[in-house]
Design an enzyme around this catalytic site. Structure first.
Site, PDB file in Angstrom:
ATOM      1  N   ASP A 111       0.827  -1.196   0.000  1.00  0.00           N
ATOM      2  CA  ASP A 111       0.000   0.000   0.000  1.00  0.00           C
ATOM      3  C   ASP A 111       0.869   1.257   0.000  1.00  0.00           C
ATOM      4  O   ASP A 111       2.096   1.205   0.170  1.00  0.00           O
ATOM      5  CB  ASP A 111      -1.002  -0.011   1.168  1.00  0.00           C
ATOM      6  CG  ASP A 111      -0.335   0.055   2.533  1.00  0.00           C
ATOM      7  OD1 ASP A 111       0.506   0.947   2.753  1.00  0.00           O
ATOM      8  OD2 ASP A 111      -0.664  -0.781   3.392  1.00  0.00           O
ATOM      9  N   LYS A 112       0.216   2.374  -0.201  1.00  0.00           N
ATOM     10  CA  LYS A 112       0.909   3.652  -0.366  1.00  0.00           C
ATOM     11  C   LYS A 112       1.816   3.981   0.813  1.00  0.00           C
ATOM     12  O   LYS A 112       2.861   4.618   0.658  1.00  0.00           O
ATOM     13  CB  LYS A 112      -0.136   4.751  -0.562  1.00  0.00           C
ATOM     14  CG  LYS A 112       0.408   6.107  -0.923  1.00  0.00           C
ATOM     15  CD  LYS A 112      -0.734   7.066  -1.211  1.00  0.00           C
ATOM     16  CE  LYS A 112      -0.237   8.447  -1.628  1.00  0.00           C
ATOM     17  NZ  LYS A 112      -1.373   9.363  -1.937  1.00  0.00           N
TER      18      LYS A 112
END
Length: 246
Positions: free
Chosen positions: A114-115
């Protein structure tokens, strides 16, 4: 018996690697911009054997040919970039040469980070290899270094190892995972699944919160200490083999 090398027209080969349209590649070849074993390839319709050493033998505009299909990359994903082709903002694909986004077959991430997670990310244009790595039956281990908001309670290792932990909105329990404390608020966690935000949700289920997350290993392949965030390397057969090393 080894499989014979694929033979492709030069314009198709370079087009599939994102170097340009057929017309652009024809012009490039006529201008002497493509060489093989030091000799100009001026006929874009000429067929070329796509051998494993082709990148070392062919140059385009004086630079080594990009790796042919079968490409596998290890990338040190920085924070703030997304593993997507379409989402707004910075994408992992922006870290690669621009023409690589035009390759056929396309390059895809092997799973996602994820980011807000950094670390080891694999990318490939080999669909069979991608599915072999992420298949649940493969049980390829992924190790994460997590920093926690609060000290460990001391019960997490047994909870995660039991194989009975059920996350919210899930219908099956997690497979056993291995916790290795580094300090009161920092751990290594090794999992064999890839559920949505799995590590963060595991610690939330244990009453804690992950404040930083970094993946440093997939199978037996470790993120090199000298590979800077945002940088990548092409993996050879030995590196790919390390993914499946026990």
């Amino acid at each position: 018996m080894s499989k014979p090398a694929t033979r492709l027209r030069l314009d198709r080969l370079l087009g599939n690697l994102g170097y340009g349209s057929r017309k652009e590649i024809q012009g490039l070849a006529r201008a002497g911009g493509v060489t093989l074993d030091g000799l100009d390839l001026t006929d874009a319709s000429a067929k070329v054997e796509v051998t494993p050493d082709l990148s070392a033998r062919m140059k385009v505009d004086g630079q080594a040919l990009d790796p042919p299909p079968g490409l596998v990359l290890m990338l040190h994903k920085p924070l703030g970039v997304t593993c997507s082709h379409k989402e707004a903002g910075a994408l992992v694909y922006d870290l690669l040469p621009a023409r690589w986004r035009r390759r056929d077959p396309a390059i895809s991430t092997v799973g996602r980070l994820d980011k807000d997670t950094s670390g080891l990310l694999l990318l490939t244009d080999d669909g069979a290899l991608l599915h072999r790595i992420i298949a649940p039956s493969a049980k390829v281990e992924k190790r994460y270094r997590a920093t926690l908001a609060r000290p460990l309670a001391g019960t997490e290792a047994n909870l995660f190892a039991a194989g009975t932990l059920m996350l919210d909105n899930e219908t099956t329990p997690l497979l056993p995972a291995r916790l290795e404390p580094i300090s009161e608020t920092e751990v290594f966690l090794t999992i064999t699944e890839g559920r949505y935000h799995q590590v963060r949700r595991m610690f939330a289920a244990a009453g804690n919160h992950v404040t930083a997350l970094h993946r440093d290993r997939i199978g037996g392949l470790a993120l090199p200490e000298d590979l800077a965030a945002g940088s990548y390397r092409v993996l050879g057969n030995a590196g790919v083999g390390m993914i499946f090393a026990v």
